[in-house]
Design a protein around this motif. Structure first.
Motif, PDB file in Angstrom:
ATOM      1  N   PRO A  31      -8.179  -4.540  -1.336  1.00 54.36           N
ATOM      2  CA  PRO A  31      -8.154  -3.450  -2.327  1.00 54.36           C
ATOM      3  C   PRO A  31      -6.768  -2.832  -2.481  1.00 54.36           C
ATOM      4  O   PRO A  31      -6.642  -1.620  -2.638  1.00 54.36           O
ATOM      5  CB  PRO A  31      -9.134  -2.440  -1.723  1.00 54.36           C
ATOM      6  CG  PRO A  31      -8.958  -2.599  -0.251  1.00 54.36           C
ATOM      7  CD  PRO A  31      -8.664  -4.065  -0.018  1.00 54.36           C
ATOM      8  N   LEU A  32      -5.706  -3.661  -2.440  1.00 53.48           N
ATOM      9  CA  LEU A  32      -4.363  -3.111  -2.530  1.00 53.48           C
ATOM     10  C   LEU A  32      -4.126  -2.434  -3.875  1.00 53.48           C
ATOM     11  O   LEU A  32      -3.356  -1.485  -3.980  1.00 53.48           O
ATOM     12  CB  LEU A  32      -3.329  -4.219  -2.328  1.00 53.48           C
ATOM     13  CG  LEU A  32      -3.207  -4.780  -0.903  1.00 53.48           C
ATOM     14  CD1 LEU A  32      -2.253  -5.951  -0.886  1.00 53.48           C
ATOM     15  CD2 LEU A  32      -2.758  -3.694   0.062  1.00 53.48           C
ATOM     16  N   GLU A  33      -4.785  -2.985  -4.924  1.00 50.15           N
ATOM     17  CA  GLU A  33      -4.563  -2.395  -6.243  1.00 50.15           C
ATOM     18  C   GLU A  33      -5.007  -0.940  -6.312  1.00 50.15           C
ATOM     19  O   GLU A  33      -4.518  -0.178  -7.148  1.00 50.15           O
ATOM     20  CB  GLU A  33      -5.302  -3.209  -7.318  1.00 50.15           C
ATOM     21  CG  GLU A  33      -4.795  -4.626  -7.512  1.00 50.15           C
ATOM     22  CD  GLU A  33      -5.422  -5.608  -6.533  1.00 50.15           C
ATOM     23  OE1 GLU A  33      -5.198  -6.804  -6.684  1.00 50.15           O
ATOM     24  OE2 GLU A  33      -6.149  -5.157  -5.620  1.00 50.15           O
ATOM     25  N   MET A  34      -5.939  -0.577  -5.460  1.00 49.08           N
ATOM     26  CA  MET A  34      -6.488   0.780  -5.502  1.00 49.08           C
ATOM     27  C   MET A  34      -5.672   1.758  -4.657  1.00 49.08           C
ATOM     28  O   MET A  34      -5.922   2.958  -4.676  1.00 49.08           O
ATOM     29  CB  MET A  34      -7.939   0.763  -4.987  1.00 49.08           C
ATOM     30  CG  MET A  34      -8.838  -0.230  -5.741  1.00 49.08           C
ATOM     31  SD  MET A  34      -8.918   0.112  -7.507  1.00 49.08           S
ATOM     32  CE  MET A  34      -9.759   1.688  -7.471  1.00 49.08           C
ATOM     33  N   ASN A  88       2.891  -0.937  -1.616  1.00 53.38           N
ATOM     34  CA  ASN A  88       2.895  -1.713  -0.378  1.00 53.38           C
ATOM     35  C   ASN A  88       4.120  -2.624  -0.314  1.00 53.38           C
ATOM     36  O   ASN A  88       4.294  -3.486  -1.165  1.00 53.38           O
ATOM     37  CB  ASN A  88       1.612  -2.542  -0.295  1.00 53.38           C
ATOM     38  CG  ASN A  88       1.562  -3.378   0.973  1.00 53.38           C
ATOM     39  OD1 ASN A  88       2.166  -3.032   1.980  1.00 53.38           O
ATOM     40  ND2 ASN A  88       0.822  -4.480   0.920  1.00 53.38           N
ATOM     41  N   ARG A  89       4.966  -2.420   0.692  1.00 49.06           N
ATOM     42  CA  ARG A  89       6.108  -3.300   0.902  1.00 49.06           C
ATOM     43  C   ARG A  89       5.887  -4.227   2.086  1.00 49.06           C
ATOM     44  O   ARG A  89       6.815  -4.904   2.541  1.00 49.06           O
ATOM     45  CB  ARG A  89       7.390  -2.498   1.101  1.00 49.06           C
ATOM     46  CG  ARG A  89       7.414  -1.598   2.315  1.00 49.06           C
ATOM     47  CD  ARG A  89       8.771  -0.941   2.468  1.00 49.06           C
ATOM     48  NE  ARG A  89       9.811  -1.943   2.642  1.00 49.06           N
ATOM     49  CZ  ARG A  89      11.114  -1.666   2.689  1.00 49.06           C
ATOM     50  NH1 ARG A  89      11.516  -0.413   2.537  1.00 49.06           N
ATOM     51  NH2 ARG A  89      12.005  -2.608   2.865  1.00 49.06           N
ATOM     52  N   HIS A 113       4.054 -10.529  -9.900  1.00 57.64           N
ATOM     53  CA  HIS A 113       3.361 -11.055  -8.728  1.00 57.64           C
ATOM     54  C   HIS A 113       2.856  -9.999  -7.749  1.00 57.64           C
ATOM     55  O   HIS A 113       1.902 -10.274  -7.007  1.00 57.64           O
ATOM     56  CB  HIS A 113       4.297 -12.016  -7.972  1.00 57.64           C
ATOM     57  CG  HIS A 113       4.684 -13.238  -8.762  1.00 57.64           C
ATOM     58  ND1 HIS A 113       3.805 -14.254  -9.013  1.00 57.64           N
ATOM     59  CD2 HIS A 113       5.869 -13.577  -9.345  1.00 57.64           C
ATOM     60  CE1 HIS A 113       4.426 -15.206  -9.715  1.00 57.64           C
ATOM     61  NE2 HIS A 113       5.674 -14.808  -9.932  1.00 57.64           N
ATOM     62  N   HIS A 114       3.478  -8.832  -7.681  1.00 58.47           N
ATOM     63  CA  HIS A 114       3.036  -7.852  -6.692  1.00 58.47           C
ATOM     64  C   HIS A 114       1.713  -7.223  -7.144  1.00 58.47           C
ATOM     65  O   HIS A 114       1.558  -6.887  -8.325  1.00 58.47           O
ATOM     66  CB  HIS A 114       4.097  -6.767  -6.503  1.00 58.47           C
ATOM     67  CG  HIS A 114       3.892  -5.925  -5.279  1.00 58.47           C
ATOM     68  ND1 HIS A 114       2.961  -4.911  -5.224  1.00 58.47           N
ATOM     69  CD2 HIS A 114       4.492  -5.954  -4.057  1.00 58.47           C
ATOM     70  CE1 HIS A 114       2.999  -4.345  -4.025  1.00 58.47           C
ATOM     71  NE2 HIS A 114       3.928  -4.964  -3.291  1.00 58.47           N
ATOM     72  N   PRO A 115       0.771  -7.076  -6.230  1.00 65.15           N
ATOM     73  CA  PRO A 115      -0.544  -6.513  -6.609  1.00 65.15           C
ATOM     74  C   PRO A 115      -0.444  -5.148  -7.281  1.00 65.15           C
ATOM     75  O   PRO A 115      -1.285  -4.799  -8.108  1.00 65.15           O
ATOM     76  CB  PRO A 115      -1.288  -6.411  -5.270  1.00 65.15           C
ATOM     77  CG  PRO A 115      -0.634  -7.426  -4.395  1.00 65.15           C
ATOM     78  CD  PRO A 115       0.794  -7.471  -4.811  1.00 65.15           C
TER      79      PRO A 115
END
Length: 657
Positions: free
Chosen positions: A524-527, A532-533, A618-620
């Motif tokens: 759930p990184l999009e949320m 996030n690095r 590409h990054h979420p």
């Protein structure tokens, strides 16, 4: 005259001679102390009668008579203040010089310098030209340096000026009084007690400093935008301004040659080992026909345009250039000692310009033979000897460039008649053969890229002399000598991960990024509210997650995985063997106190938005920067043409054209 500052000197046996040597440095090379000056031109020197001794001290030039009269009149009006009293038989030494600033305005200014050996003083009198073409002394800006012997081995050097309240300074040609007392005076005191041995000539000793300053400033302004779009990994300011300086020097040298020989056509040239090709680009743009040759093509070559002639090829001593006026060797490495030979064999009229850097002999690294000289001085003497052996009159000069290797060697006219060419050709061959024989004695000093042949016979002792009746004891084939021991540098294989297939690079970049982000299906990184690095991982651990075929490909490249990741600096940072995702929000601009809003200024405007943003794709969570702050395109609609596409038809975006 009022006392401005004083420095005490004790226990020096060099005084008073050292004082006058220091004054000579300030007279001839004022730029070593005043960095805003390009140099000084000596316009004349003469001896003048001391004021009050019945002489007017004229140098015999109509244009300067008024200045001399003004000098004498000034001395009579303020005789004691200038401290020029003394025996009538002790004449004064008067020097007229022109101070040349680095940038205009201001325009160059004339100055009269009066040296009084008897009283230990040197007085600097600025001159201003009146409407009728005469000169008068600007009495408000006079300054004087005095040497005083106090007692035994104790001396003092003092700085006097016109009353400070009347002193008018521009900070360049007329230095501030604070600078005279706090900067110039301590330097003169230091130079007065130093024992220095001059190894090299003064800078720009063969050309006009004033003309050089003008042309250099013009070319610097004309080609300054190249710094902004420099695609090489080298320092753009050093290389651009160094080549601008070399070009300025050559343009004046060649202009003087045309005037001396009565020529109207501009000289042609070939730059052997031209590197980035910028010198060729400038000379071509300034009207000189010629080309550059180098074993490896540079990225910047594509930006110059069709008017700049560059060739990717190897250079061998066998190559001759019979229709070329000048050969150039600018940091030409192993070609350096060969260029006088190539010039001599190309044609009787071919000349050369050399700027030696790395120390190479004909067949390998140059081995020192004289411990009493610096390695640089010894090598310059060797390259000059090669020029003499090849029949050239060789002149030496020192360039004004940002480099420790600044001495150039210029082979101009010949010391022999054209009909004696065959004799000189044979002597050159035997000299080279003897150098090779000496070099073969110490095979441990051989370096990669050079091949030795034991079959070449040693040359007998011959006297290198251009006389027509020179006897040569052994016939030596010139061609065999040239090709038997020298192996030209072949085309360099690029192994820095830039020639790897794009799909392989993209695959590795995406895999490493996902590994650092620890992204899994359903995450759930999009949320998340925090961008996030990921985490930092050592290179060794990352390599364990790559397949064997990929690792095998990377091992053939210099630096392997680390080089590939560093090449993709938009995505990664590699520090101390560890890799992490780059966060452009933390990027620190090169200038201090630069606001974050100026983030886009880290790249020139023409280079912004020429590539897609990897994070946006590409990054979420997308890119951490907004589209306005990000230098990369957030979508194809923002994408601009690349610099290569823009400049191919226009010649470096119009720079210098």
């Amino acid at each position: 005259m009022e006392l401005l500052a004083e420095v005490a000197l004790r226990g020096s046996a060099l005084l008073p001679g050292g004082f006058w040597a220091a004054v000579g440095v300030w007279l001839e090379k004022p730029q070593v102390a005043n960095k805003r000056l390009c140099g000084a031109r000596q316009d004349g020197a003469w001896r003048a009668a001391r004021p009050g001794a019945g002489g007017e001290g004229s140098p015999g030039r109509r244009a300067l008579e008024a200045a001399c009269e003004a000098f004498c009149r000034c001395c009579r009006e303020d005789f004691e203040g200038l401290g020029l009293a003394g025996p009538a038989e002790e004449e004064l030494e008067v020097v007229l010089r022109t101070l040349v600033p680095k940038a205009c305005p201001p325009a160059p200014a004339r100055e009269m310098v009066v040296k009084d050996i008897f009283n230990g003083t040197v007085t600097f009198l600025p001159l201003v030209q009146t409407h009728d073409g005469k000169y008068k002394i600007k009495k408000s800006n006079i300054y004087q340096v005095r040497l005083l012997h106090t007692q035994d081995n104790e001396w003092s050097i003092s700085m006097f000026t016109s009353p400070p309240e009347n002193y008018i300074s521009d900070g360049i040609l007329c230095p501030k009084t604070t600078w005279l007392g706090s900067e110039l005076l301590p330097k003169l005191a230091k130079w007065s007690t130093e024992t220095t041995k001059r190894e090299f000539k003064n800078t720009l000793s063969l050309i006009s400093v004033a003309r050089y300053s003008k042309i250099y400033q013009d070319l610097k302004e004309k080609y300054k935008d190249i710094v902004k779009v420099w695609p090489e990994v080298t320092d753009p300011e050093k290389f651009v301004y160094e080549d601008v300086a070399i070009a300025s020097y050559l343009l004046i040298l060649w202009e003087d040659e045309r005037a001396e020989r009565g020529l109207s056509k501009k000289q042609s040239f070939v730059d052997l080992g031209c590197g980035n090709g910028l010198l060729v680009h400038i000379l071509n743009n300034e009207g000189h026909p010629g080309k550059g040759i180098d074993v490896r093509r540079r990225k910047i070559w594509d930006m110059y345009g069709p008017q700049t002639h560059l060739e990717e090829n190897t250079v061998s001593p066998d190559n001759l250039y019979p229709d070329v006026d000048w050969l150039i060797g600018n940091h030409s490495d192993e070609l350096t000692p060969w260029i006088p030979v190539i010039a001599a064999r190309s044609s009787y009229s071919c000349r050369y310009f050399l700027l030696p850097c790395c120390f190479f002999d004909f067949y390998g690294k140059y081995n020192r033979r004289q411990s009493k000289k610096t390695q640089y001085r010894e090598y310059l003497d060797f390259v000059m000897e090669v020029g003499f052996v090849c029949g050239f009159r060789v002149e030496e000069d020192c360039l004004r460039i940002p480099s420790t290797k600044r001495v150039c060697l210029i082979g101009t006219s010949r010391t022999y008649l054209a009909t004696q060419g065959a004799v000189l050709d044979e002597q050159r061959a035997q000299y080279i053969s003897r150098r090779q024989s000496n070099f073969m004695v110490a095979p441990d000093h051989q370096t990669d890229g050079f091949h030795q042949h034991d079959s070449l016979p040693a040359a007998s002792d011959v006297t290198i002399c251009p006389a027509a009746d020179t006897k040569v004891s052994q016939k030596t084939d010139v061609g065999k000598v040239l090709i038997s021991g020298f192996l030209p540098r072949g085309k360099e294989q690029v192994r820095n991960c830039t020639t790897l297939p794009h799909d392989l690079v993209d695959k590795v970049v995406l895999k490493v990024a996902k590994l650092l982000l620890k992204e899994t299906k359903g995450s759930p990184l999009e949320m998340s509210n925090t961008w996030n690095r990921g985490e930092s991982l050592p290179l060794s651990e990352i390599a364990e997650h790559l397949d064997k075929d990929t690792l095998k490909r990377l091992k053939n490249e210099y630096g392997g995985l680390q080089t590939l990741l560093r090449n993709n600096h938009q995505v990664f940072e590699v520090l101390n063997g560890k890799v992490h995702i780059r966060d452009w929000r933390e990027w620190k601009p090169p200038r201090k106190n630069k606001p974050v809003k100026q983030l886009k200024q880290r790249l020139p405007s023409k280079a912004i938005k020429t590539r897609l943003c990897w994070f946006h794709i590409h990054h979420p969570q997308g890119c951490p920067l907004s589209s306005e702050l990000c230098c990369y395109a957030h979508g194809s609609e923002e994408l601009k043409p690349s610099l290569k596409t823009v400049t191919n038809d226009k010649g470096f975006g119009g720079f210098g054209s």
